[in-house]
Design a protein around this motif. Sequence first.
Motif, PDB file in Angstrom:
ATOM      1  N   LEU A 487       0.848  -1.202   0.000  1.00  0.00           N
ATOM      2  CA  LEU A 487       0.000   0.000   0.000  1.00  0.00           C
ATOM      3  C   LEU A 487       0.872   1.236   0.000  1.00  0.00           C
ATOM      4  CD1 LEU A 487      -2.832   1.338   0.288  1.00  0.00           C
ATOM      5  CD2 LEU A 487      -2.497   1.212   2.770  1.00  0.00           C
ATOM      6  N   LEU A 488       0.668   2.108  -0.951  1.00  0.00           N
ATOM      7  CA  LEU A 488       1.414   3.362  -1.025  1.00  0.00           C
ATOM      8  C   LEU A 488       0.783   4.399  -0.116  1.00  0.00           C
ATOM      9  CD1 LEU A 488       3.573   5.194  -2.330  1.00  0.00           C
ATOM     10  CD2 LEU A 488       1.842   5.781  -4.044  1.00  0.00           C
ATOM     11  N   TYR A 489       1.595   5.022   0.663  1.00  0.00           N
ATOM     12  CA  TYR A 489       1.130   6.066   1.573  1.00  0.00           C
ATOM     13  C   TYR A 489       0.812   7.319   0.768  1.00  0.00           C
ATOM     14  CZ  TYR A 489       1.132   9.290   5.558  1.00  0.00           C
ATOM     15  OH  TYR A 489       0.800  10.227   6.501  1.00  0.00           O
ATOM     16  N   GLN A 490      -0.474   7.604   0.553  1.00  0.00           N
ATOM     17  CA  GLN A 490      -0.914   8.735  -0.248  1.00  0.00           C
ATOM     18  C   GLN A 490      -2.067   9.462   0.437  1.00  0.00           C
ATOM     19  OE1 GLN A 490      -1.036   8.015  -4.671  1.00  0.00           O
ATOM     20  NE2 GLN A 490      -1.131   5.877  -3.982  1.00  0.00           N
ATOM     21  N   PRO A 491      -1.824  10.160   1.523  1.00  0.00           N
ATOM     22  CA  PRO A 491      -2.928  10.807   2.243  1.00  0.00           C
ATOM     23  C   PRO A 491      -3.656  11.876   1.442  1.00  0.00           C
ATOM     24  CG  PRO A 491      -0.808  11.481   3.124  1.00  0.00           C
ATOM     25  CD  PRO A 491      -0.525  10.341   2.202  1.00  0.00           C
ATOM     26  N   TYR A 599       6.625   6.301  -4.228  1.00  0.00           N
ATOM     27  CA  TYR A 599       5.818   5.692  -5.276  1.00  0.00           C
ATOM     28  C   TYR A 599       6.307   6.200  -6.629  1.00  0.00           C
ATOM     29  CZ  TYR A 599       1.814   4.758  -8.288  1.00  0.00           C
ATOM     30  OH  TYR A 599       1.006   4.342  -9.303  1.00  0.00           O
ATOM     31  N   LEU A 600       6.480   5.245  -7.555  1.00  0.00           N
ATOM     32  CA  LEU A 600       6.870   5.583  -8.924  1.00  0.00           C
ATOM     33  C   LEU A 600       6.010   4.794  -9.887  1.00  0.00           C
ATOM     34  CD1 LEU A 600      10.780   5.577  -8.741  1.00  0.00           C
ATOM     35  CD2 LEU A 600       9.316   7.566  -9.040  1.00  0.00           C
ATOM     36  N   GLU A 601       5.608   5.481 -10.956  1.00  0.00           N
ATOM     37  CA  GLU A 601       4.844   4.806 -11.992  1.00  0.00           C
ATOM     38  C   GLU A 601       5.161   5.464 -13.330  1.00  0.00           C
ATOM     39  OE1 GLU A 601       0.200   4.097 -13.396  1.00  0.00           O
ATOM     40  OE2 GLU A 601       0.642   4.883 -11.396  1.00  0.00           O
ATOM     41  N   ASP A 636       6.675  11.593  -3.422  1.00  0.00           N
ATOM     42  CA  ASP A 636       7.746  11.713  -2.432  1.00  0.00           C
ATOM     43  C   ASP A 636       8.965  10.880  -2.831  1.00  0.00           C
ATOM     44  OD1 ASP A 636       6.087  13.339  -1.030  1.00  0.00           O
ATOM     45  OD2 ASP A 636       5.634  11.928   0.572  1.00  0.00           O
ATOM     46  N   SER A 637       9.369  10.989  -4.087  1.00  0.00           N
ATOM     47  CA  SER A 637      10.448  10.118  -4.545  1.00  0.00           C
ATOM     48  C   SER A 637      11.345  10.842  -5.538  1.00  0.00           C
ATOM     49  CB  SER A 637       9.856   8.863  -5.192  1.00  0.00           C
ATOM     50  OG  SER A 637      10.859   8.004  -5.639  1.00  0.00           O
ATOM     51  N   THR A 638      12.653  10.517  -5.470  1.00  0.00           N
ATOM     52  CA  THR A 638      13.565  10.872  -6.560  1.00  0.00           C
ATOM     53  C   THR A 638      13.552   9.725  -7.566  1.00  0.00           C
ATOM     54  OG1 THR A 638      15.424   9.880  -5.388  1.00  0.00           O
ATOM     55  CG2 THR A 638      15.037  12.253  -5.048  1.00  0.00           C
ATOM     56  N   TRP A 639      13.933  10.000  -8.811  1.00  0.00           N
ATOM     57  CA  TRP A 639      13.854   8.936  -9.807  1.00  0.00           C
ATOM     58  C   TRP A 639      14.770   9.202 -10.995  1.00  0.00           C
ATOM     59  CZ3 TRP A 639      12.354  11.055 -14.386  1.00  0.00           C
ATOM     60  CH2 TRP A 639      11.569  12.228 -14.343  1.00  0.00           C
ATOM     61  N   GLY A 689       4.159  15.025  -1.997  1.00  0.00           N
ATOM     62  CA  GLY A 689       2.899  14.810  -2.680  1.00  0.00           C
ATOM     63  C   GLY A 689       3.085  14.201  -4.052  1.00  0.00           C
ATOM     64  N   LYS A 690       1.980  14.093  -4.719  1.00  0.00           N
ATOM     65  CA  LYS A 690       1.967  13.468  -6.032  1.00  0.00           C
ATOM     66  C   LYS A 690       2.434  14.464  -7.098  1.00  0.00           C
ATOM     67  CE  LYS A 690      -1.210  11.092  -9.188  1.00  0.00           C
ATOM     68  NZ  LYS A 690      -2.622  10.637  -9.374  1.00  0.00           N
TER      69      LYS A 690
END
Length: 731
Positions: A487-491, A599-601, A636-639, A689-690
Amino acid sequence: MWSDVSQDNYIDTQTTEPQIISAWIFVGGGDDWDPHNAQGMTFTVQNDDYGTSAIGAGQQGLGAYGYDETYREKAGITGNTSNLKNLGNTDIAKSAIQNSVSIEFDATPNKLGANSPISLVSTDTGLGGDKSYGTLGGFDGAIGAYNVPIDYPDRYATKLGAGGAYGHISFTYPGNPETYLISSIDSNDLNADWGQRGYQMYHIRTNETTIINTGDEDNWHHVTITWQNSDDGKTANLKYSFNDKYRDGTYNNNLNGTTDKYSFIRSEAETTVDMSTFGNIKDHRLLWGFTGSNDNKSDVQAKLVDFESIPALVSISSNAYIVDNTLEKTISVDSSGAVSDDNHVNNGDNLTLHYNLNYLNGKEDWSQIESIIQLPDHFNVTPDENGNVAKISFANGAAPEYITAAEVSDSTLKHVIKQAMNDDNDVVNIEINGKAVNDTDSEIEVDAAGARFKNTIGITTTSTPEFIIDPGKQWKLTLSQPEEIELLYQPSNENIDLVLSTNLTYDSGHTFSNGDTIIYKISVAGKTYTTKATTDSTTNTANISIPLKDIIDSDDSLNFWDVFNPNKSQPVPVKVYAYDLDSVTSNTVTYNVNVTQKYLELAASDSLQFQDITSYDTKKVLKRKSGFNLDVISYDSTWQLSGKATGLKNEDNNSFKGAVCYVDPSDGDVETMYNEDAIIASQNVVQEGKKITSIDDKWNADNGVLLSQTDFNQSGVYEGQITWTLTDTVG
């Protein structure tokens, strides 16, 4: 026997709260209309000038009605009768309790001609004759035609006389002259010595019921009488419920003989009383009490009243019901005495017995309440981890009281409630937890079980409803072990969902039916939720999804992302078990939910097309056609995004002379993508955030992913494959 105003014991005509008299009465125990039972008693509310000294006539007058005095003089020589006379109805009413309304509990039918006149006073004439004064005993008769007076109270429910081999109950107005009607009768119907005319009486909403019993039955009868003033103070409702309880306190649901027309019938009626009946009421107070009279037999049985509660001190009531926590349903008794249609529980169901005590009104606290609760058969209490089997809650918000298993003996719970009941604490609820037990292979009918709550100024009784325990089933229900959930933490994402997929299986050849109800118990974060679902299966296996996030979101006391927080110990366990409406219960399984914060997509078009050329075209770089999208969705990710391409071949398996390459839009550097990863884009700083990064939006026609040509190519459509790699580590 009248209420005592000096002790604040009266009917208050100002309050609109119900004023309740609860008592046990005894009229008689002889068979049928045995004279040993005669005559009966009344409950009377009055405003007579004589106050507590007010009294009506004896015999058929029941201590409340007027005296139908009849005078007879018989000469000793001739034996002839002379000087027959009857008083007028106004004269009779004057000897009754004035300004009054009554409920009569009449054990003896007094009818002209059916009973011999009763001589009350007799004197010797000195010539062998006598002078006698007596009553004709006809108040319950209905000889002759009659029309109820147009202004008589509740006239459409009024009739002359009353019957009942075992007695009757009626509303009456003792001091109203129109209550008494004289009738002409044949000499054959009445002893000619006493004349041919006699008085009969109007009765309102008569119930012919069992005032007295036969054989060895218990001859005490419970009655609950309720007086409630209207909001405008012009009228009041007077109601009774007779035989509403058995001696053990259990509720009698045989209303008007609906369950047994021959035995212990509960009778109820009510009427509207015009307050003008009572004349000039002083200090908004009316007296109430019981009157009665006996026959002139030497061994006639006494008329007795044993009070439970009276308005002077407290008006209280109680009721009980059962909650099946397993099947999530309530079993209760409605106002007519009918038990819930579905009163079946299953072996092993978790039940809670609820007892509500209600403080309606009163002049004193109801305190130190002794509770004596008979537990139903086939009900086993289940202590909690502290040894408590019951909890008592209070309307005033006081700390609950708990009852331990040590206070239960021989299936009886005894406990003194410490919190007093009053206007500020007007409801007390007792909850007793246990299990239904049926180890047989057939259903068990469980009788009502009584409960009594009392102190020195008030008593109230109630009983649990009857219910049926179905036997346990022989098949089992299995819940498959689930896989772990990521589960991705996405409040900030309102569209996120968490669904638990369940797989259920019956054994022993049992199958589901389409539309079967399955109940799930879900435990997470110290709370337990219940949800229901229906199956669409007709085999022994069913797959059902549980919308866990929706369930938790419906609980205002819990935040979904507080439960599934990546900073808490991982994984977050969610325990689940299921059962059907037969209470066949599955094993408990644990869903381990791993909450991740990053989270990455990647969202890329399925195809990338380059411009068309001829076989002899000398263009070195082929541009993209429109319609290609390449997006990175991050939370909340670097990529870093890279791409690697294969060579291209046409339908004749000819290789394209050239390769896919990447032209950096920032500096124009060209990097081949043929069989090696070329870095396409990256994000080196974490953004909260997203975030959606559209890679292709930064390209123009001369940069981004292009196709370089190294020589002339044969005609055909050339195809290859690009592999995109998105990582959360910057290279």
